[in-house]
Design an enzyme around this catalytic site. Sequence first.
Site, PDB file in Angstrom:
ATOM      1  N   ARG A  97      -6.437  10.038  -0.556  1.00  0.00           N
ATOM      2  CA  ARG A  97      -6.035  10.461  -1.904  1.00  0.00           C
ATOM      3  C   ARG A  97      -7.234  10.551  -2.842  1.00  0.00           C
ATOM      4  O   ARG A  97      -7.264  11.392  -3.741  1.00  0.00           O
ATOM      5  CB  ARG A  97      -4.993   9.497  -2.463  1.00  0.00           C
ATOM      6  CG  ARG A  97      -3.634   9.648  -1.792  1.00  0.00           C
ATOM      7  CD  ARG A  97      -2.628   8.614  -2.287  1.00  0.00           C
ATOM      8  NE  ARG A  97      -2.939   7.275  -1.797  1.00  0.00           N
ATOM      9  CZ  ARG A  97      -3.164   6.221  -2.572  1.00  0.00           C
ATOM     10  NH1 ARG A  97      -3.108   6.341  -3.899  1.00  0.00           N
ATOM     11  NH2 ARG A  97      -3.427   5.044  -2.051  1.00  0.00           N
ATOM     12  N   HIS A 136       0.853  -1.184   0.000  1.00  0.00           N
ATOM     13  CA  HIS A 136       0.000   0.000   0.000  1.00  0.00           C
ATOM     14  C   HIS A 136       0.891   1.237   0.000  1.00  0.00           C
ATOM     15  O   HIS A 136       1.897   1.279   0.709  1.00  0.00           O
ATOM     16  CB  HIS A 136      -0.909   0.003   1.233  1.00  0.00           C
ATOM     17  CG  HIS A 136      -2.094   0.897   1.117  1.00  0.00           C
ATOM     18  ND1 HIS A 136      -1.995   2.269   1.162  1.00  0.00           N
ATOM     19  CD2 HIS A 136      -3.409   0.625   0.935  1.00  0.00           C
ATOM     20  CE1 HIS A 136      -3.210   2.793   1.029  1.00  0.00           C
ATOM     21  NE2 HIS A 136      -4.079   1.816   0.884  1.00  0.00           N
TER      22      HIS A 136
END
Length: 577
Positions: A280, A260
């Site tokens: 994000r 990740h």
Amino acid sequence: MHTETPGSPDCRGSLQSVYNKEMNMSANTTVERINTDVLIIGSGGAGLRAAIAATEAGVKVLVIAKEQLKDAHTGWAMGGINVAIKDPATPQMHFDDTINGGWYINNYKLARIFAEEMPDRVHDLERYGVQFDRLPDGTYFTWAGGKQSAPLNLCAGDYTGREMMRGLLAEVHRLQVPFLENHYVIRLIKQGDRVVGAYLIDNQTGQYKVVQAKATIVATGGGGNMYKVNTNAPSNTGEGYAWALDVGAELVDMEMVQFHPTGMAYPPEKRGTLVTEKVRGNGGILKNRLGERFMQRYQPQRLELAGRDEVARAIYQEIQEGRGTEHGGVYLDVTHWEEGKVEKLVPDVFAEHMEVGIDIRKQMMEISHSMHHMMGGYAITEWGETNVPGLYAAGEVTRSIHGANRLGGNSIAEGQVFGRRAGLRAADYCQNVSTPQVTQQAIDSEVAQMEALLHKKAGVKPTDMLSSIKAVMWDNVGIIRDEEKLKLARQQLTQLRQQAQDLYAENTQQLQASLEIQDMLRVAEVIVESALERKESRGAHYRSDYPQMDPAWEKNIYIKQNSDGKLVTRTAPPVKE
């Protein structure tokens, strides 16, 4: 003997009336036999959904949980679940995004079923009481994650997994599904060509048990704790993959380990803690220590919403080239968000940082890549069937649908689709087979092996070996690989397997840890062998000595253990129909 309600924190009493048990003496140790139709190993989203489906199909079910049910790793999932449930998203878009994100080695058949069935599985979850976020007009709140062409991600704050588990557990309780918590599965039992249950140990009492089952579903999740920095629950140690080797089941895509992009980099005690992609997906910006929005160099079109593999490697490169923060990360900035947005959209991320004195409304987060998910696993059909009769699998322990890179939001989603399917097919299988009987000789042999570990007076402690495994995998089988590092890892793992012969345990907890270490070493070896074989870069598998994606490698690597204990591999093109 007291009796408790099935599904209560300790339902051993309730199982007494539900199952036929016999008490046997083996190696001076009491062994309990439990009979059931469908044994489900793993109590996360996939395992619980399988339990619901099998119970509704009318068969007896038993769920084995390594920890308490409420602590399953699914509860750690943050950002959401992908589903084409709101315009403009469609199942075709969801399918296309999944295949594109996986760099074309997904199982297309499974991916198609997944995209088409997910809306119904969301409605199931809502029937169980799960509450997803909605807008003031009552419609679902959805957002687009990396490599998504439309907003597919449906969420509950940034604690979607926890909310899902709440609903699934409520339904399991309502159906009175029996379960055993804090039980560790030693290994699966095979008679002839068929899997017929598992050996267990009660972590609290040390009692050995054997479950005799017509069908067994493995839903044990991933193996993140092989890596020094990871986002996983401590219970994710990968033994489910090792059981496949034991019984001759095929594994596939095991080289595909996802890192990740955004785990906490600081402070040290929080290193690796997940910072959801939702940050994000809703305008969080990645910056290096110079203040540059560095994704403009790597992915100028998608920026922070490129694929997880692409963003993670960009972060790694920034750090390697000296543009990282003092704590070995980069910055993730949401200080430009309007007032109240942080608390509303990502309350758990906000709270995690506030615990260590960082107010992300005013200060940038320090993040770096963290091992997150295993795309590979049991090779299954669309009904969760393996190549071994009586053995099914669902969730992260399978190769499922993700190919070379999983889209954020596809993991706890696909567990709902294929957990249900595995539960239904396992229940159907039970109609045509009898309850197996494990021989007393086999039970005695298994118990003797466990007792031998407990009766050793000295040797290697599992905690010492675990740190060595984590270092080998992080340093040499990590986000950037090459032949030299992978061969070094192979050599180091061989040495560690020799040392593991001297493992000893002073109590039941150390016995479990010793068994986890032995299984982890076998799974690590499978990852290394698969990574050595794939001589290209594709998705999460990046080889610096083969930096380009090669069309000739648009295929899957299958691996299994043959009768003399050696690993054998084969390759095949992706399943497309």
